[in-house]
Scaffold this motif. Structure first.
Motif, PDB file in Angstrom:
ATOM      1  N   ASP A 142       0.831  -1.205   0.000  1.00 43.30           N
ATOM      2  CA  ASP A 142       0.000   0.000   0.000  1.00 43.30           C
ATOM      3  C   ASP A 142       0.863   1.250   0.000  1.00 43.30           C
ATOM      4  N   ALA A 143       2.079   1.137   0.504  1.00 43.10           N
ATOM      5  CA  ALA A 143       3.025   2.253   0.551  1.00 43.10           C
ATOM      6  C   ALA A 143       4.431   1.682   0.650  1.00 43.10           C
ATOM      7  N   VAL A 144       5.413   2.502   0.257  1.00 33.95           N
ATOM      8  CA  VAL A 144       6.814   2.090   0.283  1.00 33.95           C
ATOM      9  C   VAL A 144       7.623   3.182   0.966  1.00 33.95           C
ATOM     10  N   VAL A 145       8.541   2.773   1.826  1.00 36.89           N
ATOM     11  CA  VAL A 145       9.494   3.688   2.447  1.00 36.89           C
ATOM     12  C   VAL A 145      10.891   3.232   2.046  1.00 36.89           C
ATOM     13  N   ILE A 146      11.684   4.180   1.544  1.00 38.79           N
ATOM     14  CA  ILE A 146      13.048   3.882   1.099  1.00 38.79           C
ATOM     15  C   ILE A 146      14.019   4.711   1.923  1.00 38.79           C
ATOM     16  N   SER A 147      15.029   4.053   2.471  1.00 31.68           N
ATOM     17  CA  SER A 147      16.084   4.745   3.201  1.00 31.68           C
ATOM     18  C   SER A 147      17.395   4.514   2.467  1.00 31.68           C
ATOM     19  N   THR A 148      18.023   5.601   2.043  1.00 34.84           N
ATOM     20  CA  THR A 148      19.233   5.484   1.235  1.00 34.84           C
ATOM     21  C   THR A 148      20.468   6.004   1.958  1.00 34.84           C
ATOM     22  N   PRO A 149      21.562   5.266   1.866  1.00 35.87           N
ATOM     23  CA  PRO A 149      22.828   5.813   2.340  1.00 35.87           C
ATOM     24  C   PRO A 149      23.354   6.807   1.297  1.00 35.87           C
ATOM     25  N   GLU A 150      24.449   7.467   1.637  1.00 34.68           N
ATOM     26  CA  GLU A 150      25.109   8.340   0.666  1.00 34.68           C
ATOM     27  C   GLU A 150      26.515   7.826   0.434  1.00 34.68           C
ATOM     28  N   TYR A 151      26.742   7.338  -0.776  1.00 35.38           N
ATOM     29  CA  TYR A 151      28.056   6.855  -1.175  1.00 35.38           C
ATOM     30  C   TYR A 151      28.561   7.769  -2.278  1.00 35.38           C
ATOM     31  N   ASN A 152      29.609   8.519  -2.005  1.00 36.97           N
ATOM     32  CA  ASN A 152      30.196   9.404  -3.010  1.00 36.97           C
ATOM     33  C   ASN A 152      29.171  10.360  -3.612  1.00 36.97           C
ATOM     34  N   LYS A 153      28.362  10.964  -2.739  1.00 33.76           N
ATOM     35  CA  LYS A 153      27.376  11.990  -3.087  1.00 33.76           C
ATOM     36  C   LYS A 153      26.142  11.448  -3.795  1.00 33.76           C
ATOM     37  N   VAL A 155      13.963  -3.592 -11.538  1.00 33.87           N
ATOM     38  CA  VAL A 155      12.497  -3.533 -11.426  1.00 33.87           C
ATOM     39  C   VAL A 155      11.897  -2.811 -12.635  1.00 33.87           C
ATOM     40  N   SER A 156      12.617  -1.857 -13.188  1.00 32.88           N
ATOM     41  CA  SER A 156      12.103  -1.140 -14.358  1.00 32.88           C
ATOM     42  C   SER A 156      11.954  -2.063 -15.568  1.00 32.88           C
ATOM     43  N   ARG A 157      12.606  -3.219 -15.539  1.00 31.91           N
ATOM     44  CA  ARG A 157      12.552  -4.157 -16.656  1.00 31.91           C
ATOM     45  C   ARG A 157      11.412  -5.175 -16.524  1.00 31.91           C
ATOM     46  N   THR A 158      10.702  -5.164 -15.405  1.00 30.11           N
ATOM     47  CA  THR A 158       9.619  -6.125 -15.192  1.00 30.11           C
ATOM     48  C   THR A 158       8.339  -5.661 -15.891  1.00 30.11           C
ATOM     49  N   LYS A 159       7.431  -6.586 -16.092  1.00 31.84           N
ATOM     50  CA  LYS A 159       6.132  -6.268 -16.711  1.00 31.84           C
ATOM     51  C   LYS A 159       5.284  -5.467 -15.735  1.00 31.84           C
ATOM     52  N   GLY A 160       4.394  -4.666 -16.303  1.00 30.77           N
ATOM     53  CA  GLY A 160       3.545  -3.839 -15.468  1.00 30.77           C
ATOM     54  C   GLY A 160       4.330  -2.634 -14.985  1.00 30.77           C
ATOM     55  N   LYS A 161       3.731  -1.879 -14.137  1.00 30.58           N
ATOM     56  CA  LYS A 161       4.375  -0.682 -13.595  1.00 30.58           C
ATOM     57  C   LYS A 161       4.180  -0.685 -12.084  1.00 30.58           C
ATOM     58  N   PRO A 162       5.022  -1.453 -11.362  1.00 33.16           N
ATOM     59  CA  PRO A 162       4.792  -1.619  -9.928  1.00 33.16           C
ATOM     60  C   PRO A 162       4.853  -0.325  -9.132  1.00 33.16           C
ATOM     61  N   TRP A 163       5.616   0.662  -9.600  1.00 27.66           N
ATOM     62  CA  TRP A 163       5.739   1.926  -8.871  1.00 27.66           C
ATOM     63  C   TRP A 163       4.617   2.917  -9.174  1.00 27.66           C
ATOM     64  N   ALA A 164       3.904   2.727 -10.276  1.00 27.84           N
ATOM     65  CA  ALA A 164       2.932   3.725 -10.727  1.00 27.84           C
ATOM     66  C   ALA A 164       1.887   4.032  -9.657  1.00 27.84           C
ATOM     67  N   ASP A 165       1.783   5.299  -9.315  1.00 29.74           N
ATOM     68  CA  ASP A 165       0.799   5.820  -8.364  1.00 29.74           C
ATOM     69  C   ASP A 165       0.965   5.253  -6.953  1.00 29.74           C
ATOM     70  N   LYS A 166       2.127   4.676  -6.658  1.00 30.92           N
ATOM     71  CA  LYS A 166       2.409   4.095  -5.337  1.00 30.92           C
ATOM     72  C   LYS A 166       2.885   5.199  -4.397  1.00 30.92           C
ATOM     73  N   PRO A 167       2.285   5.342  -3.217  1.00 26.40           N
ATOM     74  CA  PRO A 167       2.802   6.315  -2.249  1.00 26.40           C
ATOM     75  C   PRO A 167       4.200   5.889  -1.776  1.00 26.40           C
ATOM     76  N   VAL A 168       5.163   6.814  -1.895  1.00 22.19           N
ATOM     77  CA  VAL A 168       6.552   6.512  -1.552  1.00 22.19           C
ATOM     78  C   VAL A 168       7.133   7.643  -0.715  1.00 22.19           C
ATOM     79  N   ALA A 169       7.741   7.276   0.399  1.00 23.46           N
ATOM     80  CA  ALA A 169       8.490   8.222   1.232  1.00 23.46           C
ATOM     81  C   ALA A 169       9.966   7.857   1.145  1.00 23.46           C
ATOM     82  N   VAL A 170      10.799   8.870   1.007  1.00 17.96           N
ATOM     83  CA  VAL A 170      12.237   8.695   0.891  1.00 17.96           C
ATOM     84  C   VAL A 170      12.905   9.370   2.083  1.00 17.96           C
ATOM     85  N   MET A 171      13.932   8.733   2.612  1.00 22.18           N
ATOM     86  CA  MET A 171      14.718   9.306   3.702  1.00 22.18           C
ATOM     87  C   MET A 171      16.149   8.850   3.542  1.00 22.18           C
ATOM     88  N   SER A 172      17.033   9.412   4.351  1.00 15.72           N
ATOM     89  CA  SER A 172      18.436   9.028   4.247  1.00 15.72           C
ATOM     90  C   SER A 172      19.113   9.109   5.597  1.00 15.72           C
TER      91      SER A 172
END
Length: 180
Positions: free
Chosen positions: A70-81, A94-111
């Motif tokens: 229903d929602a995705v949270v992504i936490s990213t490190p910082e490697y060389n900026k 994932v961009s190579r898979t069938k369908g569009k799994p990310w389309a209209d998906k609520p996503v929060a990003v943090m680091s």
């Protein structure tokens, strides 16, 4: 009340990585009915291998997890900026898979990062990587956890009330988007 599934993605493979801890803390504050941690330990993307063997099962499983959440949270490190190669590789696969799994998906990003900017540049780059997938990407509040190795207690919870409050606001917004 709707049962919500939250998918957590850490851009670091280390078991005790601060981004994994931040992702888990976000899940605790989001309080989903179901929390799934994605596995980004994927083979490197190679178009020749894709042509010969198709989409690997573990990549398809990740795409299916994204689509089903229903929602995705992504936490990213910082490697060389920038974000980790592990995270970028997963997005490429994932961009190579069938369908569009990310389309209209609520996503929060943090680091979370060792430096004083808390991964701000990696988060900005990650946001640009996600744009082509057309998720409902939250614009804030931004969580850039600086000096990340000193920000968690022994149970993996944030020790700073300020960071916790900001993360709670972000998770409240993500929940509202998931329920929208």
């Amino acid at each position: 009340m709707t049962d919500l599934t939250l998918l957590g993605i850490s851009g670091s493979l280390r078991r005790e990585a601060t981004n994994r801890k931040l992702m888990r803390e976000a899940a605790r504050l989001f309080a989903p009915d179901r929390f799934i941690e994605a596995d980004l330990n994927l083979t490197l993307y190679d178009g020749d291998n894709e042509k010969a063997d198709g989409i690997p099962a573990e990549v398809q499983a990740l795409a299916d997890q994204i689509a089903a959440a229903d929602a995705v949270v992504i936490s990213t490190p910082e490697y060389n900026k920038g974000p980790s190669g592990v995270l970028k590789n997963a997005l490429d696969w994932v961009s190579r898979t069938k369908g569009k799994p990310w389309a209209d998906k609520p996503v929060a990003v943090m680091s979370a990062a060792a430096g004083r900017s808390g991964g701000e540049r990696s988060q900005a780059a990650l946001r640009s990587f996600l744009v082509p997938f057309q998720p409902r990407l939250l614009t804030g509040p931004e969580v850039h956890l600086a000096d990340s190795s000193n920000q968690f207690d022994d149970q993996g919870q944030l020790i700073s009330e300020q960071y916790t409050a900001t993360l709670q606001r972000l998770m409240d917004k993500l929940r509202a988007e998931a329920l929208r």
